[in-house]
Design a protein around this motif. Structure first.
Motif, PDB file in Angstrom:
ATOM      1  N   LEU A  97     -10.097   4.754   1.545  1.00  0.00           N
ATOM      2  CA  LEU A  97      -9.822   3.404   2.021  1.00  0.00           C
ATOM      3  C   LEU A  97     -11.142   2.651   2.145  1.00  0.00           C
ATOM      4  CD1 LEU A  97      -8.041   1.148   3.174  1.00  0.00           C
ATOM      5  CD2 LEU A  97      -8.256   2.260   5.433  1.00  0.00           C
ATOM      6  N   VAL A 120      -7.702   2.714  -2.246  1.00  0.00           N
ATOM      7  CA  VAL A 120      -7.200   1.427  -1.750  1.00  0.00           C
ATOM      8  C   VAL A 120      -8.372   0.617  -1.206  1.00  0.00           C
ATOM      9  CG1 VAL A 120      -5.747   0.264  -0.043  1.00  0.00           C
ATOM     10  CG2 VAL A 120      -4.934   2.378  -1.135  1.00  0.00           C
ATOM     11  N   ILE A 126       0.838  -1.204   0.000  1.00  0.00           N
ATOM     12  CA  ILE A 126       0.000   0.000   0.000  1.00  0.00           C
ATOM     13  C   ILE A 126       0.872   1.254   0.000  1.00  0.00           C
ATOM     14  CG2 ILE A 126      -1.674   1.351   1.338  1.00  0.00           C
ATOM     15  CD1 ILE A 126      -2.849  -1.335   2.292  1.00  0.00           C
ATOM     16  N   THR A 153      -6.847  -3.196   8.046  1.00  0.00           N
ATOM     17  CA  THR A 153      -7.499  -1.908   7.801  1.00  0.00           C
ATOM     18  C   THR A 153      -6.851  -0.819   8.644  1.00  0.00           C
ATOM     19  OG1 THR A 153      -9.572  -3.064   7.318  1.00  0.00           O
ATOM     20  CG2 THR A 153      -9.724  -0.717   7.777  1.00  0.00           C
ATOM     21  N   ILE A 173      -1.837   5.557   5.124  1.00  0.00           N
ATOM     22  CA  ILE A 173      -2.446   6.639   4.338  1.00  0.00           C
ATOM     23  C   ILE A 173      -2.306   7.960   5.097  1.00  0.00           C
ATOM     24  CG2 ILE A 173      -4.620   7.554   3.426  1.00  0.00           C
ATOM     25  CD1 ILE A 173      -5.417   4.626   2.829  1.00  0.00           C
ATOM     26  N   ALA A 194      -3.518   0.004   7.051  1.00  0.00           N
ATOM     27  CA  ALA A 194      -3.719   0.757   5.810  1.00  0.00           C
ATOM     28  C   ALA A 194      -4.097   2.201   6.113  1.00  0.00           C
ATOM     29  CB  ALA A 194      -4.809   0.095   4.972  1.00  0.00           C
ATOM     30  N   SER A 195      -4.991   2.393   7.078  1.00  0.00           N
ATOM     31  CA  SER A 195      -5.418   3.729   7.462  1.00  0.00           C
ATOM     32  C   SER A 195      -4.248   4.542   7.984  1.00  0.00           C
ATOM     33  CB  SER A 195      -6.521   3.632   8.525  1.00  0.00           C
ATOM     34  OG  SER A 195      -6.999   4.910   8.876  1.00  0.00           O
TER      35      SER A 195
END
Length: 240
Positions: free
Chosen positions: A74, A40, A29, A56, A63, A59-60
């Motif tokens: 997301l 994403v 990512i 998650t 970002i 990923a958050s």
């Protein structure tokens, strides 16, 4: 302005732990973000709910660290429960992508709220009729494909008889013309597909393994974004 209002699906990464050639999802990512990807989606058919929540979260966070929380959406595939649990923990998740046999979009909208993004996979069979007649008032974009057969999602593109239906660039052009909402196309998309795909009028492309299983994910992602931008710029210039 909410992220739903400025949703950018031009370069859309779909990723999960089964598609990274053994590398951390968050690393893939991060490479995609640095390359200029704009959306994403966390998708996994093997990860548990708790694993998905943790993916998650990661990923958050990546970002946010890139300073793109207000610009890069997301999403989580299919799992409304995961999104609600993640939000309960304070994780920023912007929405959901669902298929025809998943939770209905109106239910997703009810639970996630008006500022959230809801994406929907367009039916493979009866595609053109469906995309003109479906109620899209609760939907932000259609995901369509596959462009080619893909092992990432073997059931993608099957018609009622179980036959694989891939989409030609002519099909996709027609789809873009008929759809009342933005369309993002994927399914085996490779770098060579980007220029003709950009000419069809769709709003973006989505990829999985073209980035996540590449020898150099960042380079692969960068090449895809550059090709898309160059092709869209060329299209705009030719119109003028």
């Amino acid at each position: 302005m909410s992220i739903r209002e400025k949703l950018d699906i031009s370069a859309y990464l779909v990723v999960g732990p089964e598609n990274t050639a053994g590398r951390p999802v968050v690393t893939i990512i991060n490479d995609a973000l640095e390359a200029g990807f704009t959306c994403v989606q966390i998708r996994s058919k093997v990860a548990s709910a708790r694993e998905l929540i943790e993916l998650t979260r990661q990923a958050s966070e990546v970002i946010a660290q890139a300073g793109k929380s207000d610009d890069v959406a997301l999403l989580v595939d299919d799992r409304l429960d995961v999104i609600l649990a993640a939000r309960k923990q304070g994780i920023k998740v912007d929405g959901i992508h669902v298929g025809q046999s998943d939770i209905p979009v109106e239910v997703c909208r009810e639970y996630l709220g008006e500022d959230s993004i809801v994406g929907l996979s367009a039916r493979t069979y009866e595609l053109f009729e469906y995309i003109q007649t479906a109620d899209v008032t609760q939907v932000d974009y259609f995901g369509a494909g596959p462009l080619h057969e893909t092992q990432t999602k073997p059931d993608c593109g099957l018609d009622r008889d179980g036959k694989m239906v891939t989409r030609s660039f002519a099909d996709i052009s027609k789809l873009a013309e008929l759809s009342p909402i933005p369309v993002v196309v994927g399914g085996g998309v490779k770098l060579v597909d980007i220029p003709p795909l950009a000419q069809t009028g769709v709003h973006g492309f989505f990829v999985v393994t073209a980035v996540s299983e590449a020898d150099n994910p960042k380079l692969a992602a960068t090449d895809l974004v550059k090709a898309w931008k160059l092709s869209k710029h060329k299209e705009t210039t030719e119109k003028w």
